[in-house]
Scaffold this motif. Structure first.
Motif, PDB file in Angstrom:
ATOM      1  N   UNK A   7       0.846  -1.249  -0.002  1.00 27.39           N
ATOM      2  CA  UNK A   7      -0.099  -0.036  -0.083  1.00 27.39           C
ATOM      3  C   UNK A   7       0.895   1.341  -0.037  1.00 27.39           C
ATOM      4  N   UNK A   8       1.821   0.896  -0.465  1.00 31.40           N
ATOM      5  CA  UNK A   8       3.086   2.441  -0.473  1.00 31.40           C
ATOM      6  C   UNK A   8       2.296   3.464  -1.249  1.00 31.40           C
ATOM      7  N   UNK A   9       1.908   3.093  -2.612  1.00 35.24           N
ATOM      8  CA  UNK A   9       1.358   4.135  -3.247  1.00 35.24           C
ATOM      9  C   UNK A   9      -0.067   4.688  -2.745  1.00 35.24           C
ATOM     10  N   UNK A  10      -0.748   3.793  -2.247  1.00 36.91           N
ATOM     11  CA  UNK A  10      -2.075   4.148  -1.707  1.00 36.91           C
ATOM     12  C   UNK A  10      -1.963   5.088  -0.430  1.00 36.91           C
ATOM     13  N   UNK A  11      -0.936   4.828   0.228  1.00 39.53           N
ATOM     14  CA  UNK A  11      -0.813   5.552   1.588  1.00 39.53           C
ATOM     15  C   UNK A  11      -0.342   7.159   1.211  1.00 39.53           C
ATOM     16  N   UNK A  12       0.642   7.300   0.047  1.00 35.95           N
ATOM     17  CA  UNK A  12       1.134   8.566  -0.373  1.00 35.95           C
ATOM     18  C   UNK A  12      -0.512   9.261  -0.703  1.00 35.95           C
ATOM     19  N   UNK A  13      -1.221   8.360  -1.629  1.00 34.21           N
ATOM     20  CA  UNK A  13      -2.571   9.017  -2.051  1.00 34.21           C
ATOM     21  C   UNK A  13      -3.383   9.534  -0.937  1.00 34.21           C
ATOM     22  N   UNK A  14      -3.486   8.792   0.084  1.00 32.14           N
ATOM     23  CA  UNK A  14      -4.111   9.203   1.351  1.00 32.14           C
ATOM     24  C   UNK A  14      -3.576  10.312   1.896  1.00 32.14           C
ATOM     25  N   UNK A  15      -2.406  10.458   2.108  1.00 29.32           N
ATOM     26  CA  UNK A  15      -1.943  11.634   2.723  1.00 29.32           C
ATOM     27  C   UNK A  15      -2.234  13.117   1.557  1.00 29.32           C
ATOM     28  N   UNK A  16      -2.144  12.793   0.448  1.00 29.74           N
ATOM     29  CA  UNK A  16      -2.203  13.886  -0.471  1.00 29.74           C
ATOM     30  C   UNK A  16      -3.800  14.314  -0.336  1.00 29.74           C
ATOM     31  N   UNK A  39      -6.636  -5.477  -6.478  1.00 30.04           N
ATOM     32  CA  UNK A  39      -6.664  -4.326  -7.766  1.00 30.04           C
ATOM     33  C   UNK A  39      -7.505  -3.033  -7.510  1.00 30.04           C
ATOM     34  N   UNK A  40      -8.255  -3.001  -6.757  1.00 29.46           N
ATOM     35  CA  UNK A  40      -9.265  -1.862  -6.652  1.00 29.46           C
ATOM     36  C   UNK A  40      -8.471  -1.029  -5.562  1.00 29.46           C
ATOM     37  N   UNK A  41      -7.919  -1.498  -4.598  1.00 24.12           N
ATOM     38  CA  UNK A  41      -6.963  -0.707  -3.745  1.00 24.12           C
ATOM     39  C   UNK A  41      -5.948  -0.065  -4.686  1.00 24.12           C
ATOM     40  N   UNK A  42      -5.353  -0.593  -5.657  1.00 24.93           N
ATOM     41  CA  UNK A  42      -4.535   0.021  -6.549  1.00 24.93           C
ATOM     42  C   UNK A  42      -5.035   1.024  -7.244  1.00 24.93           C
ATOM     43  N   UNK A  43      -6.293   0.894  -7.714  1.00 18.33           N
ATOM     44  CA  UNK A  43      -7.180   1.860  -8.784  1.00 18.33           C
ATOM     45  C   UNK A  43      -7.125   2.871  -7.545  1.00 18.33           C
ATOM     46  N   UNK A  44      -7.442   3.071  -6.387  1.00 22.18           N
ATOM     47  CA  UNK A  44      -7.714   4.198  -5.313  1.00 22.18           C
ATOM     48  C   UNK A  44      -6.464   4.948  -5.346  1.00 22.18           C
ATOM     49  N   UNK A  45      -5.177   4.193  -5.451  1.00 24.39           N
ATOM     50  CA  UNK A  45      -4.074   4.743  -5.228  1.00 24.39           C
ATOM     51  C   UNK A  45      -3.689   5.882  -6.526  1.00 24.39           C
ATOM     52  N   UNK A  46      -4.257   5.725  -7.592  1.00 25.97           N
ATOM     53  CA  UNK A  46      -4.160   6.454  -8.821  1.00 25.97           C
ATOM     54  C   UNK A  46      -5.063   7.844  -8.611  1.00 25.97           C
ATOM     55  N   UNK A  47      -4.533   8.658  -9.187  1.00 30.22           N
ATOM     56  CA  UNK A  47      -5.281  10.085  -9.124  1.00 30.22           C
ATOM     57  C   UNK A  47      -6.523  10.055 -10.252  1.00 30.22           C
ATOM     58  N   UNK A  48      -7.521  10.534  -9.846  1.00 34.46           N
ATOM     59  CA  UNK A  48      -8.744  10.713 -10.724  1.00 34.46           C
ATOM     60  C   UNK A  48      -9.468   9.372 -11.309  1.00 34.46           C
TER      61      UNK A  48
END
Ligand code: CAO
Length: 253
Positions: free
Chosen positions: A59-68, A240-249
């Motif tokens: 969840x590395x990318x997801x965590x960055x997205x959550x912070x953003x 996969x759905x968690x990875x989707x959430x990590x992407x913008x838009x």
């Protein structure tokens, strides 16, 4: 206080004896809520053949997205709304996990609604409020409901209507989670998703050892309804759905 605990075997079928023969004991009351928890968990444990599958999700990318997103919205967004959103999306692809077995044993009742229960640790014990129609909520909406229901549960204001009609449950021990745990199916639901403590771990990516934030997850399901392969496919979709959430838009916030 020393008091005899000897008596007939309890409903669990496990024989008891006089513990005070071996040292001092104290008899504490077993509260109404603990009795209700005992009844629900015992009924599930004794009547549902359950299997737990474990996974580790990056969840590395997801965590960055959550912070953003938290910074953007000027509000604290925890991991749980993201977990809930990804769970709902995965359930849409795997309807048997959002179902209940008809008592006749002849039919599976597939629910077209997504009412997601979540475990809350309260001073009186575990309570499970339900976010109704979670599929109709964006991340901000999910977050508000989670905060409101958790607060109601902790302050003893949870109404019966706030905790009924669940179709799937998420139980996150968050920072307390340890490496992992095996949640019990919240019967008559069919599946429950457990979330452990995310931690930096050394993992191999493209032949290199790198540090990634890894989230332990555990899916317990009723094996009468769900087979291991389907459980595995659900976890893949969830990832996969968690990875989707990590992407913008990719998702309405
Ligand atoms: N790994 C590491 N940290 C986590 C995490 C995880 N899996 N999940 C949450 N966290 C972090 C959050 O990001 C937050 O960190 P910051 O303060 O730095 O932002 C912190 O832990 C506290 O989060 P929280 O608990 O306030 O919020 P939440 O939305 O994650 O969880 C709730 C809400 C109600 C689920 C939780 O408070 C709770 O009661 N959990 C216990 C549930 C339970 O008892 N389950 C067991 C049932 S079986 O007996």
């Amino acid at each position: 206080m020393t008091e005899s605990l000897a008596g007939p075997p309890r409903a669990s079928g496990v024989a008891t004896y006089d513990y005070s023969l071996f040292g001092d004991v104290e008899v504490a009351p077993f509260s109404k809520i603990r009795k209700a928890i005992a009844e629900r968990t015992s009924a599930s444990w004794s009547s549902v053949p359950q299997v737990t599958q474990y996974d580790m999700i990056d969840i590395t990318a997801l965590e960055k997205r959550r912070a953003a997103l938290s910074a953007e919205k000027k509000t604290k967004l925890t991991l749980l709304p993201l977990i809930m959103k990804a769970s709902v999306e995965a359930l849409k692809d795997h309807p048997p996990l959002n179902a209940s077995l008809d008592p006749s044993g002849d039919a599976l009742i597939l629910k077209k609604y997504y009412n997601i229960g979540f475990a809350v640790d309260t001073p009186i014990g575990l309570l499970v409020p339900v976010v109704h129609n979670a599929d109709r909520l964006d991340l901000t909406g999910l977050s508000s409901w989670l905060l409101e229901l958790a607060e109601k549960a902790r302050s003893g204001r949870l109404a019966f209507a706030d905790a009924e009609g669940g179709s799937f449950t998420v139980t996150s021990l968050g920072r307390l989670g340890g490496y992992g745990f095996s949640p019990i199916v919240n019967a008559p639901e069919v599946a429950v998703l457990g979330i452990g403590r995310a931690e930096d771990q050394a993992v191999v990516r493209n032949g290199e050892i790198v540090v990634r934030l890894m989230l332990p997850v555990s899916l317990t399901y009723d094996h009468r309804v769900v087979d291991g392969a389907q459980g595995g496919r659900f976890l893949e979709t969830f990832q996969d759905r968690l990875s989707d959430l990590a992407k913008e838009d990719t998702v309405e916030v």
